[in-house]
Write an enzyme that holds these catalytic residues in place. Structure first.
Site, mmCIF file in Angstrom:
data_model
loop_
_atom_site.group_PDB
_atom_site.id
_atom_site.type_symbol
_atom_site.label_atom_id
_atom_site.label_comp_id
_atom_site.label_asym_id
_atom_site.label_seq_id
_atom_site.Cartn_x
_atom_site.Cartn_y
_atom_site.Cartn_z
ATOM 1 N N LYS A 117 2.580 -54.814 40.368
ATOM 2 C CA LYS A 117 1.865 -53.687 40.421
ATOM 3 C C LYS A 117 2.408 -52.773 41.632
ATOM 4 C CE LYS A 117 -2.655 -54.760 39.210
ATOM 5 N NZ LYS A 117 -4.412 -54.513 39.716
ATOM 6 N N LYS A 200 0.586 -55.504 27.915
ATOM 7 C CA LYS A 200 -0.642 -55.630 27.821
ATOM 8 C C LYS A 200 -1.743 -54.463 27.561
ATOM 9 C CE LYS A 200 -4.476 -57.412 30.735
ATOM 10 N NZ LYS A 200 -4.972 -58.217 32.030
ATOM 11 N N LYS A 203 -5.976 -49.434 30.558
ATOM 12 C CA LYS A 203 -6.508 -48.613 30.525
ATOM 13 C C LYS A 203 -6.179 -48.048 31.771
ATOM 14 C CE LYS A 203 -10.027 -51.648 32.883
ATOM 15 N NZ LYS A 203 -11.695 -51.811 33.320
#
Ligand code: TRP
Length: 338
Positions: A117, A200, A203
């Site tokens: 991240k 993955k 959202k």
């Protein structure tokens, strides 16, 4: 140290950053519904985790309600499970602080999700993002949870939770926190991106075509599955032959999870079929399984005050478990209580 026995209890959480996706449903909520009948269950909309990256306040509030509505519409029953949003139970943040003092910087440095991240931007991300796994350990251990159903990507965080629990128990000479097991099973614990089967389903990806939102209408579901990336080959008759075909494997897994079957059973049924046959079947199945959930979600979201009441009641029940654990933790650590 004598090892106490802990009542079996499930804890899990979903971040309200953005809406609810098929990945959340198949990888998490659907399995939580199955577990709620088996043992005491605590399910949490983890809003304090969401704010480790910037969230627009109004969207955060709506997102929290959407996740809660999605859980209820999918079958989480607030009278059987404890369902609440994290920030209403301040003990999460408080135990998180204690665990910041138990965790080692070196442990955090090994967290692959943080590295992914933060990327090359590690100096600029929030301190909260770095400490996130320590708060997650607090979520779990505050309820002395013994089982944590999570996707593969969260396994390292649950292992860290065990490290934190055992260091705490060791440092203070009392087997107070359980060593929690991650529960990783089911065919679609990892629902992948429809445009790139190696990533993955998230959202926050750029294109809406790469994910299925639980609020997508039937036409959108059909369009997204039709346009999902695949390859020119027909389906083989066994899963081994899907090696190296990430997108194909993902669609088989999604079908299996939606239909409560094994991927083996699905590949046997569709052996030799081309995408022109499989994709419409998957689209139809998704409409049949997801439309009732999205209809119910929309109905619930029309009455936000009712969702807020449900979450507040859940928070009350959560505090009844969490506060005594926090009090005892303070006591063990030597923090003076009046
Ligand atoms: N970190 C989890 C995720 O990103 C969400 C989460 C927060 C969680 N606290 C938790 C999951 C405790 C399980 C248990 O998906």
């Amino acid at each position: 140290m004598t090892a106490p026995t802990f009542t079996p209890r499930v804890f899990s959480g979903i971040k309200p950053s953005g809406g609810l996706t098929l990945g959340n449903y198949l990888g998490a909520i659907k399995r939580w519904v199955d577990m709620q009948g088996q043992m005491e269950s605590v399910y949490c909309v983890v809003d304090l985790h969401a704010i480790t990256v910037w969230q627009d306040p109004a969207e955060l509030r709506d997102g929290t309600r959407e996740i809660a509505a999605g859980m209820i519409a999918s079958g989480i029953d607030p009278s059987k499970s404890i369902l609440f949003n994290q920030s209403q139970v301040s003990a999460h943040a408080e135990l998180g602080w204690i665990f910041n003092c138990v965790s080692r910087v070196g442990w955090m440095n090994r967290m692959t999700q943080f590295k992914d991240k933060a990327g090359s931007n590690a100096e600029k991300v929030s301190l909260g993002l770095y400490a996130y796994p320590s708060l997650m350990a607090a979520d779990i251990l505050l309820y002395h949870a013994t089982h944590v159903p999570v996707g593969e990507d969260q396994k390292q965080h649950v292992e860290l939770t065990r490290d934190i629990a055992s260091k705490f128990n060791h440092d203070f000479g009392e087997a107070f926190f359980p060593l929690t097991e991650p529960v990783i099973d089911g065919p679609a614990t990892r629902v992948m991106n429809l445009r790139d089967g190696t990533k993955k389903m998230s959202k926050s990806g750029e294109s809406d075509m790469e994910r299925i939102n639980m609020l997508d209408d039937a036409d959108t579901l059909v369009k997204k599955f039709k346009k999902a990336k695949t390859d020119p080959e027909p389906l083989p008759d066994n899963l081994d032959d899907l090696a190296g075909r990430a997108e194909a494997r993902n669609l088989i897994d999604i079908y299996a999870a939606l239909d409560d079957r094994t991927p083996e059973a699905v590949i046997t049924e569709y052996a030799g079929a081309g995408w022109g046959k499989f994709k419409p079947a998957l689209a139809d199945l998704s409409v049949a399984k997801l439309a009732p959930i999205s209809t119910e979600m929309k109905r619930l979201m029309n009455d936000p005050a009712e969702i807020d009441r449900t979450l507040a009641q859940g928070a009350q029940k959560a505090r009844e478990i969490a506060n005594p654990v926090l009090e005892r933790t303070y006591d063990i650590v030597g923090l003076l209580r009046g």
